[in-house]
Write an enzyme that holds these catalytic residues in place. Structure first.
Site, PDB file in Angstrom:
ATOM      1  N   ASP A 134       0.780  -1.521   0.299  1.00 59.73           N
ATOM      2  CA  ASP A 134      -0.212   0.102  -0.570  1.00 59.73           C
ATOM      3  C   ASP A 134       1.001   1.348  -0.249  1.00 59.73           C
ATOM      4  OD1 ASP A 134      -2.620   1.155  -0.007  1.00 59.73           O
ATOM      5  OD2 ASP A 134      -2.106   1.177   2.759  1.00 59.73           O
ATOM      6  N   TYR A 136       1.499   5.983  -0.689  1.00 58.00           N
ATOM      7  CA  TYR A 136       1.131   6.649   0.426  1.00 58.00           C
ATOM      8  C   TYR A 136       1.015   7.833  -0.781  1.00 58.00           C
ATOM      9  CZ  TYR A 136       0.609   9.645   4.393  1.00 58.00           C
ATOM     10  OH  TYR A 136       0.152  10.265   5.505  1.00 58.00           O
ATOM     11  N   HIS A 141      -3.497  13.985   0.171  1.00 54.80           N
ATOM     12  CA  HIS A 141      -4.209  13.813   1.664  1.00 54.80           C
ATOM     13  C   HIS A 141      -3.098  13.252   2.772  1.00 54.80           C
ATOM     14  CE1 HIS A 141      -5.514   9.539   3.885  1.00 54.80           C
ATOM     15  NE2 HIS A 141      -4.050   8.973   3.771  1.00 54.80           N
ATOM     16  N   ARG A 150       0.095  15.795  13.063  1.00 56.57           N
ATOM     17  CA  ARG A 150       1.241  15.783  12.844  1.00 56.57           C
ATOM     18  C   ARG A 150       1.488  18.136  13.769  1.00 56.57           C
ATOM     19  NH1 ARG A 150       2.672  11.809  10.752  1.00 56.57           N
ATOM     20  NH2 ARG A 150       2.149  12.530   8.066  1.00 56.57           N
ATOM     21  N   ASP A 241      -8.976   0.115   1.743  1.00 52.91           N
ATOM     22  CA  ASP A 241      -8.395   0.056   2.246  1.00 52.91           C
ATOM     23  C   ASP A 241      -9.007   0.576   3.907  1.00 52.91           C
ATOM     24  OD1 ASP A 241      -5.896  -0.110   3.336  1.00 52.91           O
ATOM     25  OD2 ASP A 241      -5.086   1.300   3.398  1.00 52.91           O
ATOM     26  N   GLN A 248      -5.411   2.276  14.839  1.00 52.16           N
ATOM     27  CA  GLN A 248      -3.946   3.063  14.396  1.00 52.16           C
ATOM     28  C   GLN A 248      -2.911   3.302  14.887  1.00 52.16           C
ATOM     29  OE1 GLN A 248      -5.132   3.753  10.165  1.00 52.16           O
ATOM     30  NE2 GLN A 248      -2.755   4.693   9.550  1.00 52.16           N
ATOM     31  N   TYR A 252       0.234   2.361  15.643  1.00 51.53           N
ATOM     32  CA  TYR A 252       1.543   2.386  14.220  1.00 51.53           C
ATOM     33  C   TYR A 252       2.556   3.027  14.612  1.00 51.53           C
ATOM     34  CZ  TYR A 252       1.576   7.442  13.503  1.00 51.53           C
ATOM     35  OH  TYR A 252       1.330   8.825  13.256  1.00 51.53           O
ATOM     36  N   LYS A 261      -5.535  -2.448   9.623  1.00 54.28           N
ATOM     37  CA  LYS A 261      -6.070  -2.766   8.296  1.00 54.28           C
ATOM     38  C   LYS A 261      -5.863  -4.032   7.816  1.00 54.28           C
ATOM     39  CE  LYS A 261      -3.843   1.779   7.444  1.00 54.28           C
ATOM     40  NZ  LYS A 261      -5.133   2.373   6.205  1.00 54.28           N
TER      41      LYS A 261
END
Lengths: 423, 423
Positions: A134, A136, A141, A150, A241, A248, A252, A261
């Site tokens: 997957d 990114y 996004h 963040r 997905d 998560q 993560y 996931k």
């Protein structure tokens, strides 16, 4: 031999206006009628065409394809024959089903084992997925997530514009459209707690993605260049997905998403070939700063594919929640595959490489509920007056994708997933 | 029926003192002689035993196992029969090869297609690996990494003692012992640079791990409890999770390790069954704080397996660099599998679940060069006077594993990997 089927061609099979499946599409899938054996198929309009039966009747003679390749529960044996064989097969199918071919029309229409209405067959998972990556790769996004979780001033991490960030996903839980998924349970750390609780996820989300499928094995130690990448890619699928955001968030760091996931990812049943999508190639976004040499590419590797997402609560109409487009991808497939293999990682027939959430610049083009409802601050209004910041039990998530220009529409159909309560 | 083969039993096949493969082991692997077909095999002493030939000669009649299960290039069809069948098979093999069975000895010794010296056959990858998970379950390893790369005062991340942290790895690049691996290339960001460079890794490392193999499919949506987990686990392998530390450092935030791992992971050829390891069960470390209910377990699920790592430069003797033990694992396999499936993720026959680097408390028990040489500050001295902070080209990394108590030794053999220069 050209890659495309002429836009002017029509089929003797009925194709309604707005259909995703004109004779220019000729996608590949796996279907089953009742308790029959799974066979490879294609589709024109609302008619599913059994490729094994077609081969047994002799219509595919001369292509050098063993009919056994169609008599299997996955497309892998067909794709193993390579892109050139699949290209010849699509051309041959176009000849058989084009409207002037009355002889084929008569013979096939009188056979009882070739043509089926799409409404009476079951579409199965088209591939035995080997490895699944997957990526990114949507700038919008990654930026949205960076702002929310963040630092808004430094939303993108330093590596993001240097390489197509990606991670390995779970293959076993990839299922086909129509498969219901139970809400997953797992560890969640409430905001004001030091310790986690065990609970069904409270933040079940979709991610709108497109996946490409590889059709060629490489040797461990070798790499695929951006120039050669598309020789390895047979076609695309819609990919949902599914993600549990609260699970998560807790799990993560530092090794990436895992149980958030792996409870289920959902694909559309028809592999739409890159050849069929050829008329919809477009330039991608300008990449600045300049990328390293192994990520440079020539030609256009983005595709103008309109993508729509709907949520349908039980007994309610579909509510549109997102209109995005695959053309927004910052990193294209050629770059993704070149990056995947630059360290010598081998790829195999049937690997699946998903794009990551496809968000566009406008707020109605965001590809996940996390972004659409902006961390719950802008919930979506549903027809029955309820609101959604994430997905509720018994909601169905529907994604559709299609390319359109005057006189030509090539579509993917849909990927639909109903969420059932936690077990 | 008991799980173990009696410790007092001896074989009519020669077994040298200190052998990893007494008649109490009976591991499973896949071998090929010359250009022959790959077959399933077991091993006693230095003799590799062709299970397909043994079945064809009628020695395995009555077990209800189709000889075709042994006539394949992977062990998956054998493991699909389930743990009980594999247990019966091991018991039957012990009866055939125990020293009182002179009739079997005569018949088998006079056949030309059953017994081979280990030195004349090629051992192949034993499994078609479906999904591969890499856990991070050694407290000492996670602490060491945390001290070196994050905050010595808060070396462990908050989730580490709450759940067995893990991530999905790449299956396609898992290879068998003896496969040489080219040094991978990739993006590396030098310390004093804002932008990455493209280069062969300068920090090629091993990770000493043990992997378990599942032998039972589950349905999507279902979970495996810690009580039931070992019913799904057929046995263990040694696992070298090769890692490129500089590539990893640049790529892994926020989605985890990717190209820093996927260039090659190496397994030992013999799957040693949990049944054979039964005499070596031990208690694991105390888990404090208390874990959530789904991670609680009864009984002992740690195993006392001594693990040694050696580096052999070309033309030089082996240099020991690590003496660790699988018993140090904070999270055990039952907990790992329960966690993997608690969200409903399905597991399949042939999945591989690696432990993560197995470091012990003493500095000579650290399971990676990163820790052994402590970020390059304590390089290892080699016999030729050179030093190693990481692995050089043409170095061979050798890992060995065995369990030992008076009168009984069960071993894994070795996993050896030579590093070749970047292509």
């Amino acid at each position: 031999m050209g890659r495309m089927i002429e836009t002017s061609l029509k089929s003797w099979l009925p194709v309604e206006p707005g259909s995703d499946f004109p004779i220019q599409n000729i996608p590949f899938g796996i279907f089953r009628k009742g308790v029959g054996s799974p066979h490879a198929a294609t589709r024109i309009g609302n008619t599913v065409i059994d490729l094994f039966a077609l081969a047994e009747h002799g219509f595919l003679d001369g292509l050098g394809i063993n009919p056994g390749s169609f008599n299997f529960k996955y497309l892998n044996p067909l794709f193993e024959l390579g892109k050139q064989s699949c290209r010849s097969l699509r051309k041959q199918l176009a000849l058989i089903f084009e409207e002037q071919n009355t002889r084929a029309c008569d013979r096939i229409s009188s056979a009882t084992d070739i043509l089926y209405s799409a409404s009476v067959v079951q579409m199965l998972l088209p591939l035995k997925v080997g490895d699944y990556t997957d990526f990114y790769s949507s700038l919008e996004h990654a930026t949205n997530v960076g702002i929310m979780f963040r630092d808004p001033a430094n939303a993108l991490l330093p590596n993001w514009k240097q390489l197509p960030v990606g991670y390995h996903g779970r293959s076993s839980s990839i299922v086909v459209s129509g498969t219901a998924i139970h809400r997953p349970k797992g560890q969640i750390k409430p905001l004001n707690s030091e310790v986690p609780v065990f609970s069904p996820t409270r933040e079940l989300d979709f991610e709108l993605e497109i996946a490409f499928i590889t059709s060629k094995n490489t040797a461990l130690g070798s790499s695929v260049s951006t120039d050669d990448a598309e020789d390895h890619i047979i076609g695309l699928l819609l990919f949902n997905d599914l993600s549990a955001r609260d699970i998560q968030r807790w799990e993560y760091v530092p090794l990436g998403p895992f149980l958030s996931k792996s409870f289920g990812s959902v694909v559309s049943p028809w592999v739409v070939t890159l050849d069929a999508l050829e008329p919809f190639r477009v330039k991608g976004p300008v990449q600045e700063p300049e990328v390293l040499p192994y990520l440079k590419f020539s030609g256009d590797h983005n595709f103008d594919i309109q993508l729509d997402v709907f949520i349908q609560a039980e007994g309610q109409p579909e509510t549109p929640v997102c209109h995005s487009n695959y053309k927004f991808m910052y990193w294209n497939m050629a770059q993704q595959l070149a990056h995947q293999t630059v360290n010598g990682c081998n790829i195999k027939v049937g690997d699946l490489y998903a794009s990551g959430t496809i968000s566009g610049p406008a707020s109605d083009s965001f590809g996940s509920m996390l972004e659409i409802a902006w961390k719950g601050t802008k919930p979506v209004k549903m027809p029955d007056g309820t609101e959604r910041s994430f997905i509720n039990d018994l909601d169905t998530i529907i994604m559709r994708g299609y390319c359109e220009k005057p006189g030509l529409r090539i579509g993917f159909g849909e990927v639909a997933t109903k969420i059932l309560p936690a077990l």
